[in-house]
Design a protein around this motif. Structure first.
Motif, PDB file in Angstrom:
ATOM      1  N   SER A  81       0.828  -1.205   0.000  1.00  0.00           N
ATOM      2  CA  SER A  81       0.000   0.000   0.000  1.00  0.00           C
ATOM      3  C   SER A  81       0.862   1.255   0.000  1.00  0.00           C
ATOM      4  O   SER A  81       0.543   2.232  -0.688  1.00  0.00           O
ATOM      5  CB  SER A  81      -0.942   0.004   1.211  1.00  0.00           C
ATOM      6  N   LEU A 126       0.773   4.105  -2.804  1.00  0.00           N
ATOM      7  CA  LEU A 126       0.534   5.484  -2.396  1.00  0.00           C
ATOM      8  C   LEU A 126       1.632   6.408  -2.897  1.00  0.00           C
ATOM      9  O   LEU A 126       1.358   7.464  -3.483  1.00  0.00           O
ATOM     10  CB  LEU A 126       0.435   5.572  -0.873  1.00  0.00           C
ATOM     11  N   ARG A 166       1.363   6.960  -6.585  1.00  0.00           N
ATOM     12  CA  ARG A 166       0.287   7.903  -6.911  1.00  0.00           C
ATOM     13  C   ARG A 166       0.680   9.326  -6.576  1.00  0.00           C
ATOM     14  O   ARG A 166       0.375  10.254  -7.332  1.00  0.00           O
ATOM     15  CB  ARG A 166      -0.995   7.521  -6.190  1.00  0.00           C
ATOM     16  N   LEU A 198      -5.494  10.301   2.998  1.00  0.00           N
ATOM     17  CA  LEU A 198      -5.074   8.974   3.450  1.00  0.00           C
ATOM     18  C   LEU A 198      -6.273   8.146   3.893  1.00  0.00           C
ATOM     19  O   LEU A 198      -6.323   6.932   3.628  1.00  0.00           O
ATOM     20  CB  LEU A 198      -4.051   9.099   4.580  1.00  0.00           C
ATOM     21  N   PHE A 207      -7.863   6.877   0.803  1.00  0.00           N
ATOM     22  CA  PHE A 207      -7.005   5.819   0.271  1.00  0.00           C
ATOM     23  C   PHE A 207      -7.267   4.508   1.010  1.00  0.00           C
ATOM     24  O   PHE A 207      -7.431   3.452   0.404  1.00  0.00           O
ATOM     25  CB  PHE A 207      -5.541   6.255   0.395  1.00  0.00           C
ATOM     26  N   HIS A 256      -6.948  -0.059   0.712  1.00  0.00           N
ATOM     27  CA  HIS A 256      -5.530  -0.156   1.043  1.00  0.00           C
ATOM     28  C   HIS A 256      -5.346  -0.135   2.553  1.00  0.00           C
ATOM     29  O   HIS A 256      -6.149   0.432   3.275  1.00  0.00           O
ATOM     30  CB  HIS A 256      -4.755   0.996   0.398  1.00  0.00           C
TER      31      HIS A 256
END
Length: 75
Positions: free
Chosen positions: A6, A10, A13, A32, A35, A40
Motif C-alpha cells: 500500500s 501510495l 500515486r 489517506l 485511500f 488499502h
C-alpha cells in the motif's frame, strides 16, 4: 507485507497523479483516509510518517519524473 504494498502504491500515486498529490497536499489525513477506504492498508505509524513528510517533496519528485509516466490532468 500488505501495508508495504500500500505504501508503494501510495507513493507511486503521489509522484504520478497530480490530482491525488494536490488532494494530499491540501488535506493529507483526509486523503489517506480515502485511500484506506478504497481498500488499502496503512498502519497508524505509516499515516503519521506520511503526514510528517514535507508537502513540497512530492511535487519536487514529480517534476523529475518523465511526463509520459504522469497521469494527465484535463482542465
Amino acid at each position: 507485507m500488505v501495508a508495504q504494498r500500500s505504501i508503494e502504491i501510495l507513493i507511486g500515486r503521489l509522484i504520478t497523479d497530480e490530482a491525488f498529490r494536490t488532494a494530499f497536499v491540501e488535506s493529507p489525513l483526509a486523503t489517506l483516509q480515502t485511500f484506506i477506504a478504497s481498500g488499502h492498508e496503512l498502519t497508524s505509524v505509516e499515516i503519521h510518517a506520511l503526514n510528517d513528510i514535507g508537502r513540497s517533496l512530492w511535487g519536487q519528485i514529480a517534476e523529475r519524473i518523465d511526463p509520459r509516466l504522469q497521469k494527465a490532468v484535463l482542465k
